[in-house]
Enzyme design. Structure first.
Site, PDB file in Angstrom:
ATOM      1  N   ASP A  10     -41.799 -18.041 -41.669  1.00 49.30           N
ATOM      2  CA  ASP A  10     -43.153 -17.963 -42.226  1.00 49.30           C
ATOM      3  C   ASP A  10     -43.083 -17.332 -43.615  1.00 49.30           C
ATOM      4  O   ASP A  10     -42.091 -16.699 -43.973  1.00 49.30           O
ATOM      5  CB  ASP A  10     -44.069 -17.122 -41.321  1.00 49.30           C
ATOM      6  CG  ASP A  10     -45.501 -17.104 -41.856  1.00 49.30           C
ATOM      7  OD1 ASP A  10     -46.048 -18.180 -42.130  1.00 49.30           O
ATOM      8  OD2 ASP A  10     -46.067 -16.007 -42.037  1.00 49.30           O
ATOM      9  N   SER A  11     -44.181 -17.481 -44.351  1.00 51.01           N
ATOM     10  CA  SER A  11     -44.261 -16.863 -45.679  1.00 51.01           C
ATOM     11  C   SER A  11     -44.343 -15.336 -45.577  1.00 51.01           C
ATOM     12  O   SER A  11     -44.117 -14.641 -46.557  1.00 51.01           O
ATOM     13  CB  SER A  11     -45.485 -17.399 -46.417  1.00 51.01           C
ATOM     14  OG  SER A  11     -46.655 -17.161 -45.656  1.00 51.01           O
ATOM     15  N   TYR A  41     -47.966 -18.347 -49.836  1.00 53.14           N
ATOM     16  CA  TYR A  41     -47.563 -19.729 -50.108  1.00 53.14           C
ATOM     17  C   TYR A  41     -48.799 -20.607 -50.334  1.00 53.14           C
ATOM     18  O   TYR A  41     -48.722 -21.663 -50.923  1.00 53.14           O
ATOM     19  CB  TYR A  41     -46.793 -20.297 -48.914  1.00 53.14           C
ATOM     20  CG  TYR A  41     -45.336 -19.906 -48.826  1.00 53.14           C
ATOM     21  CD1 TYR A  41     -44.804 -18.839 -49.560  1.00 53.14           C
ATOM     22  CD2 TYR A  41     -44.478 -20.623 -47.995  1.00 53.14           C
ATOM     23  CE1 TYR A  41     -43.465 -18.497 -49.450  1.00 53.14           C
ATOM     24  CE2 TYR A  41     -43.138 -20.295 -47.888  1.00 53.14           C
ATOM     25  CZ  TYR A  41     -42.628 -19.235 -48.615  1.00 53.14           C
ATOM     26  OH  TYR A  41     -41.301 -18.910 -48.501  1.00 53.14           O
ATOM     27  N   GLY A  42     -49.919 -20.137 -49.799  1.00 53.36           N
ATOM     28  CA  GLY A  42     -51.138 -20.953 -49.758  1.00 53.36           C
ATOM     29  C   GLY A  42     -51.709 -21.335 -51.105  1.00 53.36           C
ATOM     30  O   GLY A  42     -52.603 -22.168 -51.193  1.00 53.36           O
ATOM     31  N   CYS A  72     -45.399 -21.387 -40.585  1.00 53.49           N
ATOM     32  CA  CYS A  72     -46.349 -21.366 -41.700  1.00 53.49           C
ATOM     33  C   CYS A  72     -47.034 -22.734 -41.823  1.00 53.49           C
ATOM     34  O   CYS A  72     -46.368 -23.756 -42.001  1.00 53.49           O
ATOM     35  CB  CYS A  72     -45.586 -21.040 -42.978  1.00 53.49           C
ATOM     36  SG  CYS A  72     -46.626 -20.957 -44.433  1.00 53.49           S
ATOM     37  N   ASN A  73     -48.349 -22.715 -41.741  1.00 52.72           N
ATOM     38  CA  ASN A  73     -49.102 -23.978 -41.843  1.00 52.72           C
ATOM     39  C   ASN A  73     -48.903 -24.610 -43.217  1.00 52.72           C
ATOM     40  O   ASN A  73     -48.769 -25.822 -43.343  1.00 52.72           O
ATOM     41  CB  ASN A  73     -50.592 -23.718 -41.637  1.00 52.72           C
ATOM     42  CG  ASN A  73     -50.921 -23.394 -40.200  1.00 52.72           C
ATOM     43  OD1 ASN A  73     -51.394 -24.236 -39.467  1.00 52.72           O
ATOM     44  ND2 ASN A  73     -50.652 -22.174 -39.773  1.00 52.72           N
ATOM     45  N   THR A  74     -48.902 -23.763 -44.258  1.00 55.38           N
ATOM     46  CA  THR A  74     -48.766 -24.285 -45.617  1.00 55.38           C
ATOM     47  C   THR A  74     -47.397 -24.946 -45.792  1.00 55.38           C
ATOM     48  O   THR A  74     -47.305 -26.063 -46.312  1.00 55.38           O
ATOM     49  CB  THR A  74     -48.944 -23.147 -46.647  1.00 55.38           C
ATOM     50  OG1 THR A  74     -50.206 -22.517 -46.402  1.00 55.38           O
ATOM     51  CG2 THR A  74     -48.899 -23.665 -48.053  1.00 55.38           C
ATOM     52  N   GLU A 149     -54.969  -9.323 -43.457  1.00 56.44           N
ATOM     53  CA  GLU A 149     -53.842  -8.420 -43.764  1.00 56.44           C
ATOM     54  C   GLU A 149     -54.325  -6.993 -44.003  1.00 56.44           C
ATOM     55  O   GLU A 149     -53.600  -6.036 -43.761  1.00 56.44           O
ATOM     56  CB  GLU A 149     -53.059  -8.938 -44.970  1.00 56.44           C
ATOM     57  CG  GLU A 149     -52.395 -10.252 -44.643  1.00 56.44           C
ATOM     58  CD  GLU A 149     -51.040 -10.455 -45.277  1.00 56.44           C
ATOM     59  OE1 GLU A 149     -50.654  -9.681 -46.143  1.00 56.44           O
ATOM     60  OE2 GLU A 149     -50.372 -11.433 -44.879  1.00 56.44           O
ATOM     61  N   CYS A 184     -54.121 -21.921 -40.027  1.00 61.84           N
ATOM     62  CA  CYS A 184     -53.456 -20.872 -40.808  1.00 61.84           C
ATOM     63  C   CYS A 184     -52.995 -19.785 -39.845  1.00 61.84           C
ATOM     64  O   CYS A 184     -53.706 -19.445 -38.895  1.00 61.84           O
ATOM     65  CB  CYS A 184     -54.433 -20.291 -41.838  1.00 61.84           C
ATOM     66  SG  CYS A 184     -53.763 -18.897 -42.753  1.00 61.84           S
ATOM     67  N   THR A 185     -51.810 -19.257 -40.114  1.00 61.79           N
ATOM     68  CA  THR A 185     -51.213 -18.257 -39.224  1.00 61.79           C
ATOM     69  C   THR A 185     -52.093 -17.036 -38.967  1.00 61.79           C
ATOM     70  O   THR A 185     -51.987 -16.409 -37.917  1.00 61.79           O
ATOM     71  CB  THR A 185     -49.904 -17.739 -39.862  1.00 61.79           C
ATOM     72  OG1 THR A 185     -50.153 -17.428 -41.241  1.00 61.79           O
ATOM     73  CG2 THR A 185     -48.801 -18.758 -39.751  1.00 61.79           C
ATOM     74  N   HIS A 186     -52.929 -16.694 -39.952  1.00 64.72           N
ATOM     75  CA  HIS A 186     -53.687 -15.444 -39.842  1.00 64.72           C
ATOM     76  C   HIS A 186     -54.956 -15.561 -39.001  1.00 64.72           C
ATOM     77  O   HIS A 186     -55.484 -14.558 -38.531  1.00 64.72           O
ATOM     78  CB  HIS A 186     -54.082 -14.947 -41.226  1.00 64.72           C
ATOM     79  CG  HIS A 186     -52.932 -14.434 -42.040  1.00 64.72           C
ATOM     80  ND1 HIS A 186     -51.834 -15.199 -42.324  1.00 64.72           N
ATOM     81  CD2 HIS A 186     -52.717 -13.217 -42.615  1.00 64.72           C
ATOM     82  CE1 HIS A 186     -50.985 -14.481 -43.050  1.00 64.72           C
ATOM     83  NE2 HIS A 186     -51.501 -13.282 -43.234  1.00 64.72           N
TER      84      HIS A 186
HETATM   85  N1  DGL Z   1     -48.636 -18.484 -43.542  1.00 62.74           N
HETATM   86  C1  DGL Z   1     -49.643 -19.112 -44.377  1.00 62.74           C
HETATM   87  C2  DGL Z   1     -50.243 -20.297 -43.612  1.00 62.74           C
HETATM   88  O1  DGL Z   1     -50.192 -20.375 -42.409  1.00 62.74           O
HETATM   89  C3  DGL Z   1     -50.751 -18.144 -44.772  1.00 62.74           C
HETATM   90  C4  DGL Z   1     -50.301 -17.085 -45.752  1.00 62.74           C
HETATM   91  C5  DGL Z   1     -49.827 -17.633 -47.077  1.00 62.74           C
HETATM   92  O2  DGL Z   1     -50.636 -18.221 -47.836  1.00 62.74           O
HETATM   93  O3  DGL Z   1     -48.634 -17.504 -47.364  1.00 62.74           O
HETATM   94  O4  DGL Z   1     -50.761 -21.197 -44.235  1.00 62.74           O
END
Ligand code: DGL
Length: 269
Positions: A10-11, A41-42, A72-74, A149, A184-186
């Site tokens: 993940d990012s 990463y988004g 990571c979704n992105t 976060e 998104c992971t969050h």
């Molecule tokens: N992990 C990213 C996602 O799931 C979210 C955080 C980021 O933008 O890096 O898209």
């Protein structure tokens, strides 16, 4: 029996929601890589995200993983084909499992997807949903990652921000969507808050949980007798590109427990 070795990329810390879901379903040795020095990463381009993700994939492969999970979704949305090309182990992303679960759940055949700016711009979720016959309404929610976060997972400001985003998203869908897909992971951390502000008839589908199911199925029968047991059959190693202490502090929030064995790594570039 030998446990599988699963790499999770993940990012940053967000992918711990995916790790949590995976570990609940599949006993394994887990190697988690959080690129905390280079998040988010988004907001980045596909080329940059692919380069970072491939570097991390190679690092995790050096830990002798059997399978790589792009939490990571992105990174999944922007770079999954490139990561798969570069990797030597099977690679899973979160977009297809999330879309598949949404398609299972939606009766009206329409879903709202919330995600980062980059994920929404890639239209990876829209395409995956459309392939399954669902209409998709995508909404970038860039403020939600920093709020989560910050630990504001049940805060009036987060509720207000989420309400504005969801109102805009639902207005596009003119009320025909019955699923909210968390891309998104969050976002799984604010599920209770989202539940409060969503119309009653909308279900929440979480890509993390959907992916854990797909990985469990992929690991198959060999892991079956261990799935009912806990702790003994899971081990965790964490690698981060920024502060170990900060990662440990945030990780408790995402994983619901303290993390040990966190190492700093520098991938350069
Ligand atoms: N992990 C990213 C996602 O799931 C979210 C955080 C980021 O933008 O890096 O898209």
């Amino acid at each position: 029996m030998t446990l599988p070795r699963i790499g999770v990329f993940d990012s940053g810390v967000g992918g711990l929601t995916v790790l949590k879901a995976l570990a609940e379903q599949s006993p394994a040795h887990y190697f988690y890589f959080g690129d905390t020095a280079r998040l988010p990463y988004g907001t980045k381009s596909a080329e940059t995200v692919a380069r970072y993700a491939i570097g991390a994939a190679h690092f995790l492969e050096a830990q002798q993983i059997d399978l790589l999970m792009i939490a990571c979704n992105t990174a999944t949305a922007l770079a999954l084909p490139l990561i798969k090309q570069a990797a030597h182990v099977p690679v899973f992303g979160v977009v297809e499992p999330g879309a598949a679960m949404a398609a299972e759940v939606s009766k009206k055949r329409a879903a709202v997807v919330i995600a980062t700016e980059a994920t929404v711009s890639s239209h990876a979720y829209r395409d995956a949903l459309q392939r399954r016959g669902l209409a998709a309404y995508e909404k970038a929610c860039p403020l939600l990652v920093p709020l989560v976060e910050e630990g504001w997972i049940d805060h009036p400001v987060t509720e207000q921000v989420a309400r504005i985003y969801l109102d805009e998203a639902l207005a596009q869908g003119s009320g025909d969507a019955d699923v909210l897909l968390l891309g998104c992971t969050h976002y799984p951390l604010i599920t209770p808050l989202l539940r409060r502000i969503l119309p009653q008839n909308m279900e929440i589908v979480d890509s993390a949980a959907s992916t854990a199911r797909v990985v469990r199925e992929a690991l198959g029968e060999s892991n079956k007798d261990l799935t009912s047991t806990d702790g003994d059959h899971r081990s965790f190693r964490f690698y981060v590109t920024d502060s170990v202490d900060k990662f440990k502090r945030l990780a408790i929030r995402f994983l619901g427990r303290q993390v040990d064995h966190v190492e700093h790594v520098d991938l350069g570039g």
